[in-house]
Design an enzyme around this catalytic site. Structure first.
Site, PDB file in Angstrom:
ATOM      1  N   GLY A 211      -1.855  -7.461   3.353  1.00 12.77           N
ATOM      2  CA  GLY A 211      -1.582  -6.030   3.465  1.00 12.77           C
ATOM      3  C   GLY A 211      -0.671  -5.787   4.653  1.00 12.77           C
ATOM      4  O   GLY A 211       0.546  -5.987   4.579  1.00 12.77           O
TER       5      GLY A 211
ATOM      6  N   GLY B  48      -8.221  -4.814   6.614  1.00  7.36           N
ATOM      7  CA  GLY B  48      -7.803  -3.882   7.659  1.00  7.36           C
ATOM      8  C   GLY B  48      -8.645  -3.940   8.921  1.00  7.36           C
ATOM      9  O   GLY B  48      -8.603  -3.029   9.740  1.00  7.36           O
TER      10      GLY B  48
ATOM     11  N   LYS C 154       0.847  -1.212   0.000  1.00  7.61           N
ATOM     12  CA  LYS C 154       0.000   0.000   0.000  1.00  7.61           C
ATOM     13  C   LYS C 154       0.876   1.254   0.000  1.00  7.61           C
ATOM     14  O   LYS C 154       1.899   1.281  -0.684  1.00  7.61           O
ATOM     15  CB  LYS C 154      -0.960  -0.043   1.195  1.00  7.61           C
ATOM     16  CG  LYS C 154      -1.678  -1.392   1.296  1.00  7.61           C
ATOM     17  CD  LYS C 154      -2.886  -1.385   2.183  1.00  7.61           C
ATOM     18  CE  LYS C 154      -3.495  -2.774   2.201  1.00  7.61           C
ATOM     19  NZ  LYS C 154      -4.806  -2.835   2.769  1.00  7.61           N
TER      20      LYS C 154
ATOM     21  N   HIS D 163      -8.490  -2.943  -6.537  1.00  5.77           N
ATOM     22  CA  HIS D 163      -8.399  -3.158  -5.079  1.00  5.77           C
ATOM     23  C   HIS D 163      -9.502  -2.355  -4.393  1.00  5.77           C
ATOM     24  O   HIS D 163      -9.846  -1.264  -4.841  1.00  5.77           O
ATOM     25  CB  HIS D 163      -7.021  -2.730  -4.557  1.00  5.77           C
ATOM     26  CG  HIS D 163      -6.810  -3.103  -3.126  1.00  5.77           C
ATOM     27  ND1 HIS D 163      -7.289  -2.336  -2.100  1.00  5.77           N
ATOM     28  CD2 HIS D 163      -6.212  -4.174  -2.556  1.00  5.77           C
ATOM     29  CE1 HIS D 163      -6.988  -2.931  -0.948  1.00  5.77           C
ATOM     30  NE2 HIS D 163      -6.322  -4.041  -1.196  1.00  5.77           N
TER      31      HIS D 163
ATOM     32  N   GLU E 101     -11.472 -10.606  -1.996  1.00  3.00           N
ATOM     33  CA  GLU E 101     -11.181  -9.803  -0.815  1.00  3.00           C
ATOM     34  C   GLU E 101     -12.447  -9.118  -0.330  1.00  3.00           C
ATOM     35  O   GLU E 101     -12.784  -8.017  -0.800  1.00  3.00           O
ATOM     36  CB  GLU E 101     -10.172  -8.711  -1.183  1.00  3.00           C
ATOM     37  CG  GLU E 101      -8.853  -9.224  -1.651  1.00  3.00           C
ATOM     38  CD  GLU E 101      -7.770  -8.213  -1.345  1.00  3.00           C
ATOM     39  OE1 GLU E 101      -6.970  -8.477  -0.454  1.00  3.00           O
ATOM     40  OE2 GLU E 101      -7.777  -7.142  -1.953  1.00  3.00           O
TER      41      GLU E 101
END
Ligand code: PGA
Length: 243
Positions: A222, A165, A11, A87, A159
């Site tokens: 991530g 996150g 990222k 994404h 995803e």
């Protein structure tokens, strides 16, 4: 059995000294199935170390007057092998649409760039039992007009947006079911046999269990790829054959 695909999506994390430290730690320890997606300005450092690398985004334009963009052609010329498309952070913060994802898909494939197409439902959609409908729609648009011969260049990343996150992940049953569904659609509507990987809050505590799911062909990480020692441990777990 073929090794699973492991993607480190860095990222917009890390600065130059952190990148230099990272590269020092991972040197000679990374297996060939790992692909790094650092901020694009750090890509040359990874290329120098002979790692597989990808861009986190790509332009749907060809070369030209498009400030801030990077074209698929520029990427392949730089020996970048992969691009990540659609994404959920691109969809959420930059309002990227399925239609734009499709344009990017076509541009990348025309330039022989391998692509990771990210799909997944939001929390609200999941709560309304719309997961399958949403991902089917995303796939139908993203792969529109894609020639079957290009299938070797395409990876699908499932995803769920609510898992990114958040430290929440789908149940093993849900994951198996959705991945199976994705593979069925690809087969039925596109005659394609694509690899499907999972991303969203993968970490050292859940990777062994996730890794046991038979139909998942790899993982997209991530936060868990940012700390090099921890990432190496996760890679080791994924590459363990007989668990
Ligand atoms: P996360 O991000 O592992 O930090 O949840 C996943 C992703 O980038 O898709």
């Amino acid at each position: 059995m073929e090794n699973k695909i492991i993607i480190g999506n860095m990222k917009m994390y890390m600065n130059l000294s952190e990148i230099e430290y990272y590269l020092k730690i991972i040197k000679d320890k990374v297996s060939d199935n790992v692909i790094f997606f650092p901020s694009s300005i750090y890509i040359p450092y990874f290329l120098k170390g002979q790692y597989h690398v990808g861009l986190q985004n790509i332009s749907f334009f060809d070369d030209g007057a498009y400030t801030g963009e990077i074209s698929a052609h520029q990427a392949t010329e730089m020996k970048i092998q992969y691009a990540m498309l659609g994404h959920s952070e691109r969809r959420l913060y930059f309002k990227e649409t399925d239609y734009e994802v499709n344009q990017k898909v076509i541009k990348c494939l025309n330039n022989n760039l391998n692509i990771i197409i990210c799909i997944g439902e939001t929390k609200e959609e999941k709560l309304q039992s719309l997961t399958k409908e949403v991902i089917k729609n995303q796939l139908m648009i993203a792969l529109n007009n894609v020639e079957i011969q290009k299938q070797k260049n395409i990876i699908i990343a499932y995803e769920p947006r609510w898992a990114i996150g958040t430290n929440q992940i789908p149940t093993i049953f849900e994951l198996e079911d959705v991945v199976d569904y994705i593979k069925k659609i690809l087969k039925k509507d596109f005659k394609m046999n694509l690899k499907v990987i999972y991303g969203g809050s993968v970490n050292i505590d859940n990777i062994a269990e996730l890794n046991r799911i038979n139909n998942i062909d790899g993982f997209l990480l991530g936060r868990s790829c940012i700390e090099p020692q921890a990432f190496l441990k996760i890679i080791e777990v994924i590459n363990l054959k007989d668990i």
